[in-house]
Design an enzyme around this catalytic site. Sequence first.
Site, PDB file in Angstrom:
ATOM      1  N   LYS A 141       0.834  -1.207   0.000  1.00 13.30           N
ATOM      2  CA  LYS A 141       0.000   0.000   0.000  1.00 13.30           C
ATOM      3  C   LYS A 141       0.872   1.263   0.000  1.00 13.30           C
ATOM      4  CE  LYS A 141      -2.249  -1.048   3.812  1.00 13.30           C
ATOM      5  NZ  LYS A 141      -1.771  -2.379   4.246  1.00 13.30           N
ATOM      6  N   ARG A 187      11.505  -6.153   4.760  1.00  9.81           N
ATOM      7  CA  ARG A 187      11.325  -4.771   5.211  1.00  9.81           C
ATOM      8  C   ARG A 187      11.974  -4.552   6.576  1.00  9.81           C
ATOM      9  NH1 ARG A 187       5.262  -2.517   5.517  1.00  9.81           N
ATOM     10  NH2 ARG A 187       5.205  -3.319   7.627  1.00  9.81           N
ATOM     11  N   ARG A 224      -0.506  -8.624  13.751  1.00  9.48           N
ATOM     12  CA  ARG A 224      -1.064  -7.662  12.790  1.00  9.48           C
ATOM     13  C   ARG A 224      -1.814  -8.364  11.666  1.00  9.48           C
ATOM     14  NH1 ARG A 224       4.137  -5.259  11.612  1.00  9.48           N
ATOM     15  NH2 ARG A 224       3.253  -4.472   9.702  1.00  9.48           N
TER      16      ARG A 224
HETATM   17  P1  ADP Z   1       0.838  -2.230   8.164  1.00  5.98           P
HETATM   18  O1  ADP Z   1       2.104  -1.971   7.420  1.00  5.98           O
HETATM   19  O2  ADP Z   1       0.909  -3.368   9.093  1.00  5.98           O
HETATM   20  O3  ADP Z   1      -0.364  -2.274   7.292  1.00  5.98           O
HETATM   21  P2  ADP Z   1       0.401   0.468   9.183  1.00  5.98           P
HETATM   22  O4  ADP Z   1       1.672   1.180   8.971  1.00  5.98           O
HETATM   23  O5  ADP Z   1      -0.747   0.827   8.320  1.00  5.98           O
HETATM   24  O6  ADP Z   1       0.654  -1.096   9.196  1.00  5.98           O
HETATM   25  O7  ADP Z   1      -0.071   0.641  10.724  1.00  5.98           O
HETATM   26  C1  ADP Z   1       0.777   0.273  11.786  1.00  5.98           C
HETATM   27  C2  ADP Z   1      -0.028   0.150  13.078  1.00  5.98           C
HETATM   28  O8  ADP Z   1      -0.699   1.389  13.359  1.00  5.98           O
HETATM   29  C3  ADP Z   1      -1.140  -0.888  13.063  1.00  5.98           C
HETATM   30  O9  ADP Z   1      -0.660  -2.183  13.371  1.00  5.98           O
HETATM   31  C4  ADP Z   1      -2.067  -0.342  14.163  1.00  5.98           C
HETATM   32  O10 ADP Z   1      -1.554  -0.607  15.448  1.00  5.98           O
HETATM   33  C5  ADP Z   1      -1.984   1.161  13.945  1.00  5.98           C
HETATM   34  N1  ADP Z   1      -3.027   1.634  13.001  1.00  5.98           N
HETATM   35  C6  ADP Z   1      -2.804   2.164  11.769  1.00  5.98           C
HETATM   36  N2  ADP Z   1      -3.960   2.492  11.177  1.00  5.98           N
HETATM   37  C7  ADP Z   1      -4.945   2.153  12.048  1.00  5.98           C
HETATM   38  C8  ADP Z   1      -6.366   2.206  12.016  1.00  5.98           C
HETATM   39  N3  ADP Z   1      -7.011   2.687  10.939  1.00  5.98           N
HETATM   40  N4  ADP Z   1      -7.055   1.780  13.090  1.00  5.98           N
HETATM   41  C9  ADP Z   1      -6.426   1.297  14.169  1.00  5.98           C
HETATM   42  N5  ADP Z   1      -5.093   1.185  14.272  1.00  5.98           N
HETATM   43  C10 ADP Z   1      -4.355   1.609  13.222  1.00  5.98           C
END
Ligand code: ADP
Length: 189
Positions: free
Chosen positions: A14, A128, A145
Site C-alpha cells: 500500500k 522490510r 497484525r
Molecule cells: P501495516 O504496514 O501493518 O499495514 P500500518 O503502517 O498501516 O501497518 O499501521 C501500523 C499500526 O498502526 C497498526 O498495526 C495499528 O496498530 C496502527 N493503526 C494504523 N492504522 C490504524 C487504524 N485505521 N485503526 C487502528 N489502528 C491503526
Amino acid sequence: MLNLVLFGPPGAGKGTQSEKLIAYYQLVHISTGDIFRAHIKNHTALGQQVSQLITDGKLVPDAITIAMLEEEVKQNPQAKGFIFDGFPRTVTQAEALDAFLTSKNQQITAVIALDVTQEELTNRIAERKKLTNRPDDDAEKLKKRIDEYFTKTIQVLPYYEAQGKLDKVNGIGEIDTIFADLCKVIDSL
Ligand code: ADP
C-alpha cells in the site's frame, strides 16, 4: 474529487503504490500508520497513548483513529483528492469516514484491494524489517497484525462491496505492473 481507499494486509504494498499514485494523480496521501509513527517519534501525547498498542500489533481504538484522520483531512482543504492507506480498518471507521465525507459533500470514489498471498506477505515483511527496523515487524508482532487484518479489517470489504465500490488488483509482480493495473482501474472510474 478522487477519494480512494487502498486496501490490503500488512506488507501488501500500500505504501509503495500510494507514493506512485499520489505523484501521478496529485492526491494527498493519508497513512494512519505513518501519522501514528510520526506522533510516537515526536513524543506527542497521542504518540504516548498509542505507542504500546502499535508495538504489540494491536489496533488503536476507533475514536482516537477517527479523530486523527478527520484532523488530517481538514488540514488539506486544497486537496484534489485523497488516498486513504491503512484506514478504514474497521466497519466503525468506514461508517465514520462516510459520514465525515458526506458532511463535506464528498464521498469515497473507490476502494482498491491489493491481493497478496499470506506466504508472500511474510517474506516481504522479513525483508522490510532488515531495511527499516520497525519495532512491529518481528515475527510474533507481525502475526498479530496479520490476525488483526484477517479478523477485523477484512470485514470492511463487504461494507464497500455492498456499495458497489470494491475493486481488486493483483498485488504480486513487478511494482510498475501493479501500478499500471491500479491506474487502469482508476481511469475507468
Ligand atoms: P501495516 O504496514 O501493518 O499495514 P500500518 O503502517 O498501516 O501497518 O499501521 C501500523 C499500526 O498502526 C497498526 O498495526 C495499528 O496498530 C496502527 N493503526 C494504523 N492504522 C490504524 C487504524 N485505521 N485503526 C487502528 N489502528 C491503526
